[in-house]
Design a protein around this motif. Structure first.
Motif, PDB file in Angstrom:
ATOM      1  N   UNK A  56      11.643  -8.476  -2.610  1.00  0.00           N
ATOM      2  CA  UNK A  56      10.264  -8.064  -2.882  1.00  0.00           C
ATOM      3  C   UNK A  56       9.863  -6.871  -2.015  1.00  0.00           C
ATOM      4  N   UNK A  57      10.291  -6.886  -0.755  1.00  0.00           N
ATOM      5  CA  UNK A  57      10.012  -5.759   0.136  1.00  0.00           C
ATOM      6  C   UNK A  57      10.648  -4.473  -0.389  1.00  0.00           C
ATOM      7  N   UNK A  58      11.876  -4.578  -0.877  1.00  0.00           N
ATOM      8  CA  UNK A  58      12.569  -3.399  -1.403  1.00  0.00           C
ATOM      9  C   UNK A  58      11.853  -2.857  -2.637  1.00  0.00           C
ATOM     10  N   UNK A  59      11.443  -3.752  -3.532  1.00  0.00           N
ATOM     11  CA  UNK A  59      10.740  -3.288  -4.736  1.00  0.00           C
ATOM     12  C   UNK A  59       9.417  -2.620  -4.386  1.00  0.00           C
ATOM     13  N   UNK A  60       8.704  -3.196  -3.425  1.00  0.00           N
ATOM     14  CA  UNK A  60       7.444  -2.573  -3.006  1.00  0.00           C
ATOM     15  C   UNK A  60       7.677  -1.173  -2.463  1.00  0.00           C
ATOM     16  N   UNK A  61       8.788  -1.008  -1.729  1.00  0.00           N
ATOM     17  CA  UNK A  61       9.057   0.297  -1.117  1.00  0.00           C
ATOM     18  C   UNK A  61       9.421   1.337  -2.174  1.00  0.00           C
ATOM     19  N   UNK A  62      10.295   0.978  -3.118  1.00  0.00           N
ATOM     20  CA  UNK A  62      10.733   1.972  -4.105  1.00  0.00           C
ATOM     21  C   UNK A  62       9.629   2.305  -5.102  1.00  0.00           C
ATOM     22  N   UNK A  63       8.672   1.391  -5.277  1.00  0.00           N
ATOM     23  CA  UNK A  63       7.558   1.665  -6.194  1.00  0.00           C
ATOM     24  C   UNK A  63       6.300   2.095  -5.459  1.00  0.00           C
ATOM     25  N   UNK A  64       6.455   2.366  -4.148  1.00  0.00           N
ATOM     26  CA  UNK A  64       5.310   2.779  -3.327  1.00  0.00           C
ATOM     27  C   UNK A  64       4.152   1.791  -3.473  1.00  0.00           C
ATOM     28  N   UNK A  65       4.507   0.503  -3.190  1.00  0.00           N
ATOM     29  CA  UNK A  65       3.528  -0.596  -3.267  1.00  0.00           C
ATOM     30  C   UNK A  65       2.896  -0.724  -4.650  1.00  0.00           C
ATOM     31  N   UNK A  66       3.702  -0.454  -5.673  1.00  0.00           N
ATOM     32  CA  UNK A  66       3.227  -0.605  -7.043  1.00  0.00           C
ATOM     33  C   UNK A  66       2.490   0.593  -7.598  1.00  0.00           C
ATOM     34  N   UNK A  67       2.287   1.617  -6.807  1.00  0.00           N
ATOM     35  CA  UNK A  67       1.583   2.808  -7.283  1.00  0.00           C
ATOM     36  C   UNK A  67       2.466   3.703  -8.153  1.00  0.00           C
ATOM     37  N   UNK A  68       3.792   3.513  -8.065  1.00  0.00           N
ATOM     38  CA  UNK A  68       4.716   4.260  -8.915  1.00  0.00           C
ATOM     39  C   UNK A  68       5.656   3.272  -9.595  1.00  0.00           C
ATOM     40  N   UNK A  69       5.135   2.468 -10.529  1.00  0.00           N
ATOM     41  CA  UNK A  69       5.938   1.406 -11.135  1.00  0.00           C
ATOM     42  C   UNK A  69       7.092   1.958 -11.968  1.00  0.00           C
TER      43      UNK A  69
END
Length: 251
Positions: A56-69
């Motif tokens: 979950x931490x990795x996904x948040x980082x690559x999506x910029x906390x969901x701002x770039x889904x």
């Protein structure tokens, strides 16, 4: 030159077949260009079942906390090399590989660093070191029981990769031996490079000296633990010195 009708037929069929293949490739490429990302599959590999960072931490980082889904994006617009770079920005991650599949899934395989020891800094900023002596941050998810490294020597070291071959050999020796890994709690090293160990059991301090002649010193110490200590008791001596050649000095 007259070409036999059979040859003309063969050439025609080959041409038609080639045209069909080219059309299929173009069709697949066209479908791929409009295919959208359906899911992100993140896998932690070679982590020894220790989760220093979560998927979950990795996904948040690559999506910029969901701002770039990523979900819903055209696969053609997703730069996999950029995803890999973003994952590698996470300092607990050693290696990353990202790729897509024909079903519209993006796969991210990330390898976290594995702690070999923990450096206790005088400034309060503790860090782990990996098997090569590289520093990486602690985790909010997991605290690993590893050898603690303390002392003024570590205050000046940016990492332990270049000039600390003997020290890293000692750390590896302790970690990879079941007896010493269970017995040694702390390695304290002063600025001159002299080492003292604090064991898990007993109130004594082990003066090891410089990280040289490692096997000989540890063999002497094992003799002390297995032959002297059972007779004299765990609290008989406050200091055990093994830095001298061919002798163990107990005080």
């Amino acid at each position: 030159m007259n070409i036999p009708k059979s040859k003309i037929k063969d050439y025609s069929l080959a041409f038609i077949g080639l045209a069909v293949v080219i059309s299929l490739i173009a069709f697949v490429d066209d479908k791929a260009s409009v295919r959208r990302c359906k899911n992100i599959d993140i896998e932690l590999i070679d982590n020894n079942d220790q989760y220093y960072i979560s998927t979950e931490d990795i996904e948040k980082h690559v999506t910029r906390n969901g701002n770039e889904p990523l979900r819903g994006m055209l696969l053609a617009d997703i730069d996999l090399s950029t995803l890999e770079k973003r994952v590698k920005e996470i300092r607990q991650i050693e290696h990353c590989e990202a790729y897509g599949d024909l079903k519209g899934n993006i796969h991210i395989k990330a390898k976290p660093y594995i702690p070999y020891a923990r450096v206790i800094s005088s400034n309060g900023k503790d860090q782990y070191i990996d098997e090569e002596g590289r520093y990486f941050p602690l985790s909010k998810l997991h605290t690993e029981r590893v050898l603690l490294l303390t002392g003024s020597y570590f205050n000046k070291q940016p990492d332990l990769t270049s000039e600390d071959e003997h020290l890293m050999k000692l750390v590896h020796t302790i970690r990879n031996d079941d007896f010493w890994n269970a017995q040694m709690a702390q390695l304290d090293m002063d600025r001159s490079g002299n080492i003292k160990f604090v064991p898990v059991l007993g109130d004594h301090i082990i003066e090891f000296g410089a990280p040289t002649n490692i096997e000989a010193k540890l063999n002497k110490l094992k003799v002390y633990y297995k032959q002297i200590m059972p007779v004299k008791g765990w609290d008989k001596f406050s200091t055990v010195k093994i830095q001298y050649k061919n002798q163990v000095v107990c005080e």
